[in-house]
Design an enzyme around this catalytic site. Structure first.
Site, short mmCIF file in Angstrom:
data_model
loop_
_atom_site.label_atom_id
_atom_site.label_comp_id
_atom_site.label_asym_id
_atom_site.label_seq_id
_atom_site.Cartn_x
_atom_site.Cartn_y
_atom_site.Cartn_z
N CYS A 125 35.85 40.48 35.48
CA CYS A 125 35.52 41.34 36.62
C CYS A 125 36.66 41.33 37.62
CB CYS A 125 34.23 40.85 37.28
SG CYS A 125 33.72 41.86 38.70
N PRO A 126 37.33 42.46 37.84
CA PRO A 126 38.42 42.47 38.83
C PRO A 126 37.92 42.30 40.26
CG PRO A 126 37.98 44.69 38.04
CD PRO A 126 37.15 43.77 37.20
#
EC number: 2.3.1.225
Length: 456
Positions: A125-126
């Site tokens: 997840c950025p």
């Protein structure tokens, strides 16, 4: 280094977005609305909103700083007992990550961005600058749920403020209008996107699955539908309540409260209907046609097969095929058990520990209507709607009737076909009697109309 810098940018942008939605509405919308005086009505709005903001920041921090879980240094599977490893089907060797140079437990995967293997990896997840895995999956789901709660309450307050302006004809200031527009423009997309994302991850938690395993289940379903592997059951689904407890904690009253993950992430409970504890080490089954050394096709195999060299239950072998089977020596598949590249996708374990590739056709029919096959063996019952295989004789063709026969006769005269070249009558046979079949050129032509007039 560049990836780490971009990760900090994503995390910083997320913090700014949450702070703007949470605090700009209180300072520039709610506080002026209530005349900048403390009242019970004002506290009924600010306390829940700030509580939601606090829980959002708390869970977000845990998502960012909590490691998903790495494989313990020096951890090696017990190959003899097959405890705590996921074996590579066919070679019976544990899964090994060449990049990290260590063995991989069940449900562990390698992240290319983090360049390491994480336990029970869900996705990278950025927004949190981290991977979602075993130890922070619960924090991530709680973060999403608290964002849903906070944005929903925030939108309710903003809508009430707009209705108040419309109802009392109160002339809003420019600051009121701008911050109302900005809050709606930022909160509505977050509410929609995070809401849909939350629904998906709650759905995964109810099935004790991850994003990667969701893709794996889709692939396995496709292999089963195409008849390439036996029907298998996802082993980690142990019931909705137990599934959620394994992610959010044992106490339902504290599911929204941050807490430490239970377990070690190296082994997981398995649904008894899917098999024993060893079942998790054989998930997911692989496509046998893409193995480096696929199993050889036995000599007795038929061209009409239905996955793993098994017969399609709706096809019946002909008498010639049965005779050929009885006369052809059977090749035992155990002769190929010494091949190291054989990769069994599923099946029953043999006595020597290998996995049989042969299987019954019934499990492949989960997505299709199933009809009982014809009486292949004595005593088997016969049902209707049984498809049959027509196997024609090579070199024969059926001549059409009607006007085509006359046209074909004219062509015979022009081309100069000689009946004697294609057919020699038997001794005592009348050469002028019409024959139901004759040699024309390269083909034996059968005329059903002539057969009706043919007499012995």
């Amino acid at each position: 280094m560049a990836a780490r810098n971009w990760s900090r940018v994503w995390v910083g942008g997320t913090v700014i977005l949450i702070s703007f939605i949470a605090f700009s509405s209180q300072i520039f919308v709610i506080w002026p609305w209530y005349g900048r005086e403390i009242s019970l009505d004002l506290l009924m709005l600010l306390v829940p909103l700030n509580l939601a903001a606090f829980m959002i920041f708390w869970n977000y921090r845990l998502c960012v700083i909590t490691s998903p879980g790495t494989v313990p240094e020096g951890w090696r599977p017990n190959i003899g007992a097959m405890d705590g490893m996921e074996v590579k089907k066919g070679t019976h060797t544990p899964r090994y990550c060449k990049n990290c140079a260590h063995y991989k437990p069940p449900r562990a995967h390698h992240c290319r961005q983090c360049k390491t293997c994480w336990l029970k990896l869900d996705h990278h997840c950025p927004w949190i600058g981290n991977c979602v895995g075993f130890y922070n999956q619960g924090h991530f789901i709680r973060f999403l749920l608290w964002v849903d709660i906070g944005t929903t309450f925030h939108l309710i307050i903003m809508v009430r403020r707009v209705l108040y302006i419309a109802e009392y004809y109160h002339e809003p200031t420019l600051a009121d209008v701008l911050f109302l527009v900005f809050n709606f423009a930022t909160c509505v997309p977050v509410w929609l996107c995070v809401g849909m994302f939350s629904i998906y991850h709650v759905y995964l938690a109810c099935g004790n699955s991850t994003t990667i395993e969701g893709w794996e289940k889709d692939k396995v379903a496709t292999l089963i539908r195409r008849g390439k592997i036996k029907e298998v059951k996802y082993p980690y689904n142990i019931g909705i309540y137990k599934n959620i407890k394994s992610v959010l904690g044992p106490n339902p009253l504290l599911w929204l409260w941050p807490q430490k993950m239970q377990g070690d992430g190296l082994s997981f409970p398995v649904n008894p209907s899917a098999g024993d504890h060893m079942t998790q080490y054989f998930w997911p089954p692989q496509d046998p046609s893409r193995l480096p050394n696929p199993p050889p096709i036995p000599a007795h195999a038929s061209p009409f097969v239905y996955g793993n060299n098994g017969f399609n239950p709706n096809l019946r072998p002909t008498n010639s095929l049965r005779a050929r089977r009885s006369s052809t020596p059977r090749i035992d598949e155990d002769e190929y058990s010494h091949e190291q590249g054989r990769h069994y996708s599923s099946g029953d374990e043999r006595d020597n520990g290998s996995i049989s590739a042969s299987s019954s056709p019934e499990p492949y029919l989960s997505d299709y209507d199933h009809y009982d096959e014809g009486p292949m063996y004595p005593g088997e019952r016969m049902t209707t709607l049984v498809p049959r295989v027509r196997r024609g004789s090579e070199g024969w063709e059926v001549a059409p009737g009607g006007g085509w026969n006359a046209y074909a006769g004219m062509m015979d005269e022009e081309v100069g076909w000689d009946d004697e070249a294609g057919y020699d009558e038997a001794p005592g046979e009348d050469p002028y009697v019409e024959r139901p079949w004759e040699m024309r050129g390269r083909y034996n032509v059968y005329d059903p109309e002539e057969e009706s007039g043919y007499t012995h």
